[in-house]
Design a protein around this motif. Structure first.
Motif, PDB file in Angstrom:
ATOM      1  N   TYR A  34       0.827  -1.207   0.000  1.00  0.00           N
ATOM      2  CA  TYR A  34       0.000   0.000   0.000  1.00  0.00           C
ATOM      3  C   TYR A  34       0.861   1.256   0.000  1.00  0.00           C
ATOM      4  N   ILE A  35       0.242   2.338  -0.448  1.00  0.00           N
ATOM      5  CA  ILE A  35       0.812   3.676  -0.302  1.00  0.00           C
ATOM      6  C   ILE A  35       0.167   4.299   0.932  1.00  0.00           C
ATOM      7  N   PHE A  36       0.981   4.675   1.895  1.00  0.00           N
ATOM      8  CA  PHE A  36       0.482   5.291   3.129  1.00  0.00           C
ATOM      9  C   PHE A  36       0.785   6.785   3.124  1.00  0.00           C
ATOM     10  N   THR A  37      -0.219   7.569   3.499  1.00  0.00           N
ATOM     11  CA  THR A  37      -0.046   9.013   3.644  1.00  0.00           C
ATOM     12  C   THR A  37      -0.449   9.411   5.059  1.00  0.00           C
ATOM     13  N   ALA A  38      -0.257  10.674   5.394  1.00  0.00           N
ATOM     14  CA  ALA A  38      -0.490  11.146   6.759  1.00  0.00           C
ATOM     15  C   ALA A  38      -1.912  10.850   7.218  1.00  0.00           C
ATOM     16  N   PHE A  39      -2.047  10.585   8.499  1.00  0.00           N
ATOM     17  CA  PHE A  39      -3.350  10.290   9.080  1.00  0.00           C
ATOM     18  C   PHE A  39      -4.312  11.444   8.810  1.00  0.00           C
ATOM     19  N   GLY A  40      -5.475  11.117   8.242  1.00  0.00           N
ATOM     20  CA  GLY A  40      -6.473  12.138   7.947  1.00  0.00           C
ATOM     21  C   GLY A  40      -6.379  12.729   6.559  1.00  0.00           C
ATOM     22  N   SER A  41      -5.349  12.359   5.793  1.00  0.00           N
ATOM     23  CA  SER A  41      -5.198  12.882   4.429  1.00  0.00           C
ATOM     24  C   SER A  41      -5.989  12.020   3.446  1.00  0.00           C
ATOM     25  N   ALA A  42      -6.037  12.451   2.194  1.00  0.00           N
ATOM     26  CA  ALA A  42      -6.736  11.682   1.160  1.00  0.00           C
ATOM     27  C   ALA A  42      -5.887  10.478   0.755  1.00  0.00           C
ATOM     28  N   PRO A  43      -6.506   9.325   0.524  1.00  0.00           N
ATOM     29  CA  PRO A  43      -5.738   8.136   0.139  1.00  0.00           C
ATOM     30  C   PRO A  43      -5.190   8.235  -1.284  1.00  0.00           C
ATOM     31  N   TYR A  85      -2.411   4.536   9.330  1.00  0.00           N
ATOM     32  CA  TYR A  85      -2.387   5.766   8.554  1.00  0.00           C
ATOM     33  C   TYR A  85      -3.190   5.572   7.268  1.00  0.00           C
ATOM     34  N   THR A  86      -3.501   6.680   6.632  1.00  0.00           N
ATOM     35  CA  THR A  86      -4.371   6.656   5.460  1.00  0.00           C
ATOM     36  C   THR A  86      -3.801   5.788   4.346  1.00  0.00           C
ATOM     37  N   HIS A  87      -4.633   4.880   3.841  1.00  0.00           N
ATOM     38  CA  HIS A  87      -4.307   4.072   2.660  1.00  0.00           C
ATOM     39  C   HIS A  87      -5.614   3.560   2.081  1.00  0.00           C
ATOM     40  N   ASP A  88      -5.617   3.284   0.798  1.00  0.00           N
ATOM     41  CA  ASP A  88      -6.818   2.800   0.123  1.00  0.00           C
ATOM     42  C   ASP A  88      -6.887   1.284   0.304  1.00  0.00           C
ATOM     43  N   LYS A  89      -7.568   0.869   1.352  1.00  0.00           N
ATOM     44  CA  LYS A  89      -7.550  -0.539   1.761  1.00  0.00           C
ATOM     45  C   LYS A  89      -8.085  -1.473   0.681  1.00  0.00           C
ATOM     46  N   GLU A  90      -9.001  -0.988  -0.129  1.00  0.00           N
ATOM     47  CA  GLU A  90      -9.590  -1.829  -1.172  1.00  0.00           C
ATOM     48  C   GLU A  90      -8.743  -1.879  -2.438  1.00  0.00           C
ATOM     49  N   ASN A  91      -7.719  -1.034  -2.512  1.00  0.00           N
ATOM     50  CA  ASN A  91      -6.929  -0.949  -3.746  1.00  0.00           C
ATOM     51  C   ASN A  91      -5.427  -0.925  -3.469  1.00  0.00           C
ATOM     52  N   PRO A  92      -4.870  -2.046  -3.025  1.00  0.00           N
ATOM     53  CA  PRO A  92      -3.412  -2.108  -2.860  1.00  0.00           C
ATOM     54  C   PRO A  92      -2.733  -2.001  -4.225  1.00  0.00           C
ATOM     55  N   ILE A  93      -1.482  -1.589  -4.242  1.00  0.00           N
ATOM     56  CA  ILE A  93      -0.776  -1.499  -5.527  1.00  0.00           C
ATOM     57  C   ILE A  93      -0.200  -2.855  -5.941  1.00  0.00           C
TER      58      ILE A  93
END
Length: 237
Positions: free
Chosen positions: A106-115, A186-194
C-alpha cells in the motif's frame, strides 16, 4: 561388539547425511513475522513444519542480505517470497511453497489525508521505502524520488515530521508497526493495494519431499485452525 560398532557407524553416517541435507532457510527480518530471536509468526510456522523435525535450519537476515544470499545458495529457501515476475526474476530451478499468508503493498499518507492508490499520484513527492525490500518492477520504473530507511517505524516518524510525502510498505508489516507504535493505521486505500501476492517460501535445489512435507503440514495447520491462531493480527485476507 563388531555388530554394535557397525550399527553405531551406520547411525552416525545417517545422522551426518541428514545434517548435511538440512535445508538452509533464509528469513527476511520483518518485525512480528521474522525475528532474529525466532519469535516471529513465520518463524513459528516454519519451525513447526520443518525445523522441529530436523529438515531445515532457519537464519533471519536483513532483507538486502537475505536476497543476495538466496541468489547463490543451493538446498535453500527464502521466506517470505514468491515467484511473481513483477517482483522477482528467478529461474525454473526455483519452486514456490503454498502460502502461509497474503501480502499486500500500500501507499500510506499522513493520518487524515486523502488516500493514494496509484504510483502516478506520487510524482513530485518524496516517498519512503524500506532498505532492501522489493516493491516490483513497476515501482522501480516509476521514476519516483525515494528515501530509504531501515524500518517502517522510521518512515512513520518521517511522515509525521513532513520529511516525506508518503511511504510504501507491505501489510501485515505496516499494521504491526502501527500497532507497536500505539498509532492508528495511517491513510491508505484498503480496497486498492498497488500489489497483492502470497507470502510463501521459494526454494532452490531442495528435495521434492521437503516442499511437499511443508505444504502437507501447512494444510494440517489450516484445517485445525492452528495457522489462523498463530497468524492472529498478522493475517491478511
Amino acid at each position: 561388539m563388531l555388530i554394535n560398532r557397525a550399527l553405531t557407524g551406520l547411525m552416525f553416517g545417517m545422522l551426518s547425511q541428514w545434517s548435511v541435507a538440512a535445508v538452509d532457510i533464509i528469513g527476511l527480518v520483518i518485525p512480528g513475522l521474522h525475528e532474529k530471536n525466532g519469535s516471529g509468526v513465520y518463524d513459528k510456522i516454519i519451525t513447526r513444519t520443518v525445523i522441529d523435525n530436523g529438515q531445515g535450519k532457519l537464519r533471519v537476515l536483513p532483507p538486502a542480505r537475505a536476497l543476495s544470499e538466496f541468489e547463490t545458495c543451493t538446498n535453500c529457501c527464502m521466506s517470505p517470497a514468491n515467484k511473481n515476475p513483477d517482483f522477482y526474476s528467478y529461474g525454473s530451478d526455483v519452486v514456490q511453497s503454498d502460502p502461509m499468508n497474503t501480502a499486500k503493498v500500500y501507499i500510506f499518507t499522513a493520518f487524515g489525508s486523502a488516500p493514494i492508490n496509484s504510483l502516478n499520484a506520487l510524482k513530485g513527492k518524496t516517498v519512503g521505502i524500506r532498505d532492501g525490500m522489493p516493491y516490483g518492477n513497476k515501482f522501480d520504473k516509476a521514476g519516483l524520488k525515494l528515501s530509504s530507511v531501515s524500518d517502517i517505524e522510521k518512515n512513520v516518524k518521517k511522515l509525521d515530521g513532513g520529511r516525506i510525502g508518503a511511504f510504501v510498505a507491505y501489510v501485515p508489516d505496516a499494521y504491526l508497526a502501527f500497532k507497536g507504535m500505539g498509532k492508528p493505521e495511517y491513510t491508505h486505500d484498503k480496497e486498492n493495494p498497488i500489489a497483492v501476492h502470497p507470502d510463501s517460501m521459494v526454494c532452490r535445489g531442495v528435495d521434492a519431499s521437503f516442499l511437499s512435507g511443508f505444504n502437507a503440514k501447512l494444510d494440517s495447520m489450516k484445517a485445525s485452525g492452528e495457522l489462523n491462531k498463530l497468524l492472529g493480527d498478522s493475517q491478511v485476507n
